[in-house]
Scaffold this motif. Sequence first.
Motif, PDB file in Angstrom:
ATOM      1  N   GLN A   1       8.422  -1.055 -21.952  1.00 25.49           N
ATOM      2  CA  GLN A   1       9.434  -2.019 -21.543  1.00 25.49           C
ATOM      3  C   GLN A   1       8.969  -2.900 -20.389  1.00 25.49           C
ATOM      4  N   GLU A   2       7.818  -2.568 -19.797  1.00 22.67           N
ATOM      5  CA  GLU A   2       7.233  -3.353 -18.708  1.00 22.67           C
ATOM      6  C   GLU A   2       5.783  -3.677 -19.049  1.00 22.67           C
ATOM      7  N   PHE A   3       5.379  -4.901 -18.671  1.00 20.92           N
ATOM      8  CA  PHE A   3       4.010  -5.346 -18.948  1.00 20.92           C
ATOM      9  C   PHE A   3       3.460  -6.093 -17.744  1.00 20.92           C
ATOM     10  N   ILE A   4       2.289  -5.716 -17.315  1.00 22.11           N
ATOM     11  CA  ILE A   4       1.558  -6.464 -16.295  1.00 22.11           C
ATOM     12  C   ILE A   4       0.612  -7.390 -17.042  1.00 22.11           C
ATOM     13  N   VAL A   5       0.730  -8.684 -16.804  1.00 20.04           N
ATOM     14  CA  VAL A   5       0.056  -9.672 -17.641  1.00 20.04           C
ATOM     15  C   VAL A   5      -0.992 -10.431 -16.828  1.00 20.04           C
ATOM     16  N   ALA A   6      -2.245 -10.328 -17.247  1.00 15.91           N
ATOM     17  CA  ALA A   6      -3.347 -11.011 -16.573  1.00 15.91           C
ATOM     18  C   ALA A   6      -3.843 -12.160 -17.443  1.00 15.91           C
ATOM     19  N   THR A   7      -3.075 -13.222 -17.429  1.00 13.30           N
ATOM     20  CA  THR A   7      -3.499 -14.495 -18.022  1.00 13.30           C
ATOM     21  C   THR A   7      -2.594 -15.571 -17.430  1.00 13.30           C
TER      22      THR A   7
ATOM     23  N   LYS B   1      10.332  -6.548 -19.359  1.00 13.47           N
ATOM     24  CA  LYS B   1       9.999  -7.041 -18.027  1.00 13.47           C
ATOM     25  C   LYS B   1       8.530  -7.439 -17.973  1.00 13.47           C
ATOM     26  N   LEU B   2       8.271  -8.648 -17.504  1.00 15.41           N
ATOM     27  CA  LEU B   2       6.913  -9.181 -17.402  1.00 15.41           C
ATOM     28  C   LEU B   2       6.537  -9.316 -15.940  1.00 15.41           C
ATOM     29  N   ILE B   3       5.406  -8.755 -15.575  1.00 10.19           N
ATOM     30  CA  ILE B   3       4.948  -8.734 -14.187  1.00 10.19           C
ATOM     31  C   ILE B   3       3.624  -9.486 -14.109  1.00 10.19           C
ATOM     32  N   PRO B   4       3.542 -10.555 -13.315  1.00 10.54           N
ATOM     33  CA  PRO B   4       2.271 -11.272 -13.201  1.00 10.54           C
ATOM     34  C   PRO B   4       1.211 -10.407 -12.514  1.00 10.54           C
ATOM     35  N   ALA B   5       0.029 -10.367 -13.070  1.00 13.54           N
ATOM     36  CA  ALA B   5      -1.082  -9.688 -12.405  1.00 13.54           C
ATOM     37  C   ALA B   5      -1.448 -10.479 -11.151  1.00 13.54           C
ATOM     38  N   PRO B   6      -1.813  -9.806 -10.071  1.00 13.58           N
ATOM     39  CA  PRO B   6      -2.100 -10.509  -8.809  1.00 13.58           C
ATOM     40  C   PRO B   6      -3.438 -11.224  -8.829  1.00 13.58           C
ATOM     41  N   THR B   7      -3.467 -12.369  -8.188  1.00 14.83           N
ATOM     42  CA  THR B   7      -4.689 -13.168  -8.113  1.00 14.83           C
ATOM     43  C   THR B   7      -5.243 -13.273  -6.701  1.00 14.83           C
ATOM     44  N   ALA B   8      -4.496 -12.873  -5.702  1.00 14.57           N
ATOM     45  CA  ALA B   8      -4.964 -13.050  -4.330  1.00 14.57           C
ATOM     46  C   ALA B   8      -4.201 -12.133  -3.408  1.00 14.57           C
ATOM     47  N   GLY B   9      -4.735 -11.975  -2.192  1.00 10.32           N
ATOM     48  CA  GLY B   9      -4.023 -11.243  -1.157  1.00 10.32           C
ATOM     49  C   GLY B   9      -4.288  -9.760  -1.176  1.00 10.32           C
ATOM     50  N   GLU B  10      -3.946  -9.098  -0.087  1.00  4.55           N
ATOM     51  CA  GLU B  10      -4.176  -7.669   0.060  1.00  4.55           C
ATOM     52  C   GLU B  10      -3.003  -6.843  -0.440  1.00  4.55           C
ATOM     53  N   GLY B  11      -1.810  -7.438  -0.493  1.00  8.55           N
ATOM     54  CA  GLY B  11      -0.626  -6.672  -0.843  1.00  8.55           C
ATOM     55  C   GLY B  11      -0.537  -6.391  -2.323  1.00  8.55           C
ATOM     56  N   ALA B  12      -0.003  -5.227  -2.663  1.00  9.76           N
ATOM     57  CA  ALA B  12       0.104  -4.843  -4.065  1.00  9.76           C
ATOM     58  C   ALA B  12       1.129  -5.672  -4.811  1.00  9.76           C
ATOM     59  N   THR B  13       2.040  -6.314  -4.105  1.00 10.31           N
ATOM     60  CA  THR B  13       3.104  -7.078  -4.760  1.00 10.31           C
ATOM     61  C   THR B  13       2.905  -8.583  -4.611  1.00 10.31           C
ATOM     62  N   CYS B  14       1.681  -9.001  -4.298  1.00  6.38           N
ATOM     63  CA  CYS B  14       1.453 -10.444  -4.109  1.00  6.38           C
ATOM     64  C   CYS B  14       1.765 -11.195  -5.396  1.00  6.38           C
ATOM     65  N   GLU B  15       2.282 -12.383  -5.240  1.00  4.09           N
ATOM     66  CA  GLU B  15       2.700 -13.177  -6.389  1.00  4.09           C
ATOM     67  C   GLU B  15       1.499 -13.879  -7.015  1.00  4.09           C
ATOM     68  N   SER B  16       1.432 -13.856  -8.323  1.00  3.82           N
ATOM     69  CA  SER B  16       0.325 -14.505  -9.012  1.00  3.82           C
ATOM     70  C   SER B  16       0.467 -16.019  -8.964  1.00  3.82           C
ATOM     71  N   CYS B  17      -0.665 -16.685  -8.790  1.00  4.41           N
ATOM     72  CA  CYS B  17      -0.684 -18.157  -8.876  1.00  4.41           C
ATOM     73  C   CYS B  17      -1.460 -18.581 -10.106  1.00  4.41           C
TER      74      CYS B  17
END
Length: 357
Positions: free
Chosen positions: A270-276, A292-308
Amino acid sequence: MTQSNAPSESLAHLSPQAPRNPAVTVPEHPQWPVLAAGEKAELIAHIRTLMAQQNAVLVAHYYTDGDLQALAEDSGGRVADSLEMARFGTETTAETLIVCGVRFMGETAKILNPEKRVLMPDLAATCSLDEGCPADAFSAFCDAHPDRKVVVYANTSAAVKARSDWVVTSSIALPVVEHLHTQGEKILWAPDKHLGRYVQRVTGADVLLWDGACVVHEEFKGFALERVRRLHPKAAVLVHPESPDEVVDQADVIGSTTQLIRAVVDRPEQEFIVATDAGIFWKMQQLAPGKKLIPAPTAGEGATCESCAHCPWMAMNALQNLAQVLERGDQEIHIPEDIRLRAVTPIQRMLDFARQA
């Protein structure tokens, strides 16, 4: 995690004769004016009228804005990955193809449909992989390795395609290289080194890599993805193979845009971390609204950083300049006929192979 059948010794290696092109300039994300609901509806109606008058059809990539994807579907066009975009142009009876994506997609449409007018909202919408593989340098690279079959990713110019033996998209790269490997062929691959390395790991083929990368996918961070996975332990990880090894190695599904979309629909999670590219979320949410779709992180040290993770060139497509190109017709794709004739052969080879696969 998805495992590849990697040989004990890698046969994928970067060529010192193919340095990354340092001249690639990444544009700023364009800031289109936000349209009120009434303005948007009026603009869409205007676009549809112009399309009907010009016997035009719209094909949009999964990475473009959701409004464009919706309009393409609602007006009898297509939302697709680059392989299906290429197929669609040859199937439609429309006299004008409007390609919402990046320039190599418009060029491919013109290569396969020379009799049709091919328009794009902005011809400056290019691609870092295309820009990082100039035709003259690539031709010299090929000349230095005449014993290898030249396989180029679709994210390349018409001139680079014209120098190739095969053109592939991410959805068909594995079966094509596997086919060549079983015939004893060695591969010269361009331009994406991450995708090329992944293809080698799975197929075991001898692959010489051009040193190129996608500016979007290369920014995904393996260490940050690990942290997001710990926060969402039940989520499946979906990764496009243009991503770095440390990201691909954590994937439950590795695949093209179409393959990743199917995974969201078909898999039980029901949840997906998406790296694209984040543009893909529109179609994923349309087909699987409860997930639920979760953007894979592209920057930053925090585990919850928002993908750009959004291609700045894909963002150059919008309703506003789609209307403008239909009004003016000034963003038309033209390809010299000698290049088109040489480029159509490896593209058609891919399409024929896909039909038989």
